[in-house]
Design an enzyme around this catalytic site. Sequence first.
Site, mmCIF file in Angstrom:
data_model
loop_
_atom_site.group_PDB
_atom_site.id
_atom_site.type_symbol
_atom_site.label_atom_id
_atom_site.label_comp_id
_atom_site.label_asym_id
_atom_site.label_seq_id
_atom_site.Cartn_x
_atom_site.Cartn_y
_atom_site.Cartn_z
ATOM 1 N N GLU A 48 0.831 -1.205 0.000
ATOM 2 C CA GLU A 48 0.000 0.000 0.000
ATOM 3 C C GLU A 48 0.865 1.253 0.000
ATOM 4 O O GLU A 48 1.836 1.356 0.753
ATOM 5 C CB GLU A 48 -0.887 -0.002 1.241
ATOM 6 C CG GLU A 48 -2.314 0.358 0.966
ATOM 7 C CD GLU A 48 -3.003 -0.626 0.046
ATOM 8 O OE1 GLU A 48 -3.145 -0.309 -1.161
ATOM 9 O OE2 GLU A 48 -3.404 -1.697 0.507
ATOM 10 N N SER A 82 -25.016 7.797 -16.068
ATOM 11 C CA SER A 82 -24.624 6.762 -15.124
ATOM 12 C C SER A 82 -25.843 6.321 -14.330
ATOM 13 O O SER A 82 -26.636 7.158 -13.870
ATOM 14 C CB SER A 82 -23.546 7.266 -14.170
ATOM 15 O OG SER A 82 -23.348 6.370 -13.097
ATOM 16 N N GLY A 137 -16.593 4.264 -3.181
ATOM 17 C CA GLY A 137 -16.024 4.820 -1.960
ATOM 18 C C GLY A 137 -15.531 3.786 -0.972
ATOM 19 O O GLY A 137 -15.247 4.105 0.178
ATOM 20 N N LEU A 140 -12.037 0.017 -3.269
ATOM 21 C CA LEU A 140 -11.917 -1.152 -4.138
ATOM 22 C C LEU A 140 -11.782 -0.742 -5.600
ATOM 23 O O LEU A 140 -12.061 -1.514 -6.507
ATOM 24 C CB LEU A 140 -13.109 -2.084 -3.941
ATOM 25 C CG LEU A 140 -13.290 -2.600 -2.510
ATOM 26 C CD1 LEU A 140 -14.541 -3.461 -2.397
ATOM 27 C CD2 LEU A 140 -12.055 -3.384 -2.045
ATOM 28 N N SER A 142 -13.264 1.646 -7.630
ATOM 29 C CA SER A 142 -14.390 1.888 -8.529
ATOM 30 C C SER A 142 -13.994 2.848 -9.646
ATOM 31 O O SER A 142 -14.474 2.715 -10.782
ATOM 32 C CB SER A 142 -15.588 2.437 -7.751
ATOM 33 O OG SER A 142 -15.249 3.635 -7.064
ATOM 34 N N GLU A 185 -6.934 9.990 -14.412
ATOM 35 C CA GLU A 185 -7.197 10.168 -12.984
ATOM 36 C C GLU A 185 -6.343 11.274 -12.384
ATOM 37 O O GLU A 185 -6.824 12.083 -11.587
ATOM 38 C CB GLU A 185 -6.960 8.845 -12.241
ATOM 39 C CG GLU A 185 -7.360 8.906 -10.792
ATOM 40 C CD GLU A 185 -7.898 7.595 -10.257
ATOM 41 O OE1 GLU A 185 -7.847 7.417 -9.033
ATOM 42 O OE2 GLU A 185 -8.375 6.766 -11.049
ATOM 43 N N ASP A 197 -3.996 0.491 -9.433
ATOM 44 C CA ASP A 197 -5.400 0.172 -9.639
ATOM 45 C C ASP A 197 -5.706 -0.097 -11.109
ATOM 46 O O ASP A 197 -6.400 -1.055 -11.461
ATOM 47 C CB ASP A 197 -6.279 1.309 -9.127
ATOM 48 C CG ASP A 197 -6.089 1.566 -7.648
ATOM 49 O OD1 ASP A 197 -5.490 0.716 -6.956
ATOM 50 O OD2 ASP A 197 -6.539 2.631 -7.173
#
Length: 411
Positions: A48, A82, A137, A140, A142, A185, A197
């Site tokens: 991490e 969405s 949120g 994981l 998203s 991002e 990710d």
Amino acid sequence: MSAVTQIDAWTRHEGEARVRQAFAAAFGADGPEPGTWSAPGRVNLIGEHTDYNGGLCLPIALPHRTYVALRPRQDDLIRLASAQEPDGLRELRLADVAPGAVEGWTAYVAGVAWALAAQGLPVRGFDAVVDSCVPYGAGLSSSAALEAAVAVALDDVFDLGLAGADAEPDDAGRTVLAAACVRAENEIAGAPTGGMDQSASLRSREGHALLLDCLDSSVRHVPFDLDAFGLALLVVDTRAEHALVDGQYAARRATCEAAARTLGVQSLREVAPGAGLATALDRLTEASDDPATAVRRVRHVVTEIARVEALVALLDAGRVRECGPLLDASHTSLRDDYEVSCLELDVAVEAAREAGALGARMTGGGFGGSAIALVERDQVGQVEQAVAQAFAVRGLTAPAFLVATAAGPAN
């Protein structure tokens, strides 16, 4: 025992049907049928805050996916909707996409098109609708799942030739797509994340963990089949929503980059554990503007990279039941040295351990999100109950759970 909330993954058929229906609701029945693509969320086993430090990390792709129905256009208009957002249809021009010009979830979609176009690839406008069973949120990924689903969709409809066939994914091309997602991002959505990710979502392999070397983006697929050992990886969504654009993540990244400059290295990957780390910490104590903080952050990064190597060695040797202490040590380091845990994450980790988990840690960027626990397969329900009860005793929002298996990549 009281019921606990489970986060179920959709079947491929269900996800595609949902997003096609949402597309028809948004754009009507006129025009060509859209295609559908999807990409997984991820859970990180260990490693991490190492990605933006040139380190190692070990994620798996989740069976929970984000689906996109997309139809190309002949102009540069992008129209988006969405199922998770109530604000209706959004429109923008690809030519108008730029850092600071797009807000909200649309930045992650339009940003991918922008990044691909910036490489000279023949991307135009498109109509798209997204729907997802990746918890939002929850730490994981998203956002990466959204970016990756759009990336493979654009690759397909505009014949970019990067993703490869489903049966034979092109890893080199997917590395390019992952880099475009990272640019989206970082530069358009404004979240200064590393590349773990996006690589997990685009480059993973079913039944394997992805050992990603963030120094050169190389990968190795490490077999990861807990069923064979009678084990399970339990994910606890603490419902403490995390965000990567609130400054905390960026502050830690900035501290690490400043520490690397002080140490005269390109990235903290160059700092060896043991004596090398001790020397580096002494140097930071003498030369940093905030030595105590710099020492803690660097100590976490260097020891976390070493923990990734140690966990991979255990997996390679089939010694999966010995991985627990490494997960525990990772959480302690993230809590105390990197200071990215929170009450909900600590409660989830402690309750899981007390209920028999072999090891547990927070996962993802922190400040909320999810925790993972390595548990005996027949003790999953017992651990879930213990964590839910610990949350209830403290008056916290009830958590949700899923059992993670290593799934396949975006396609």
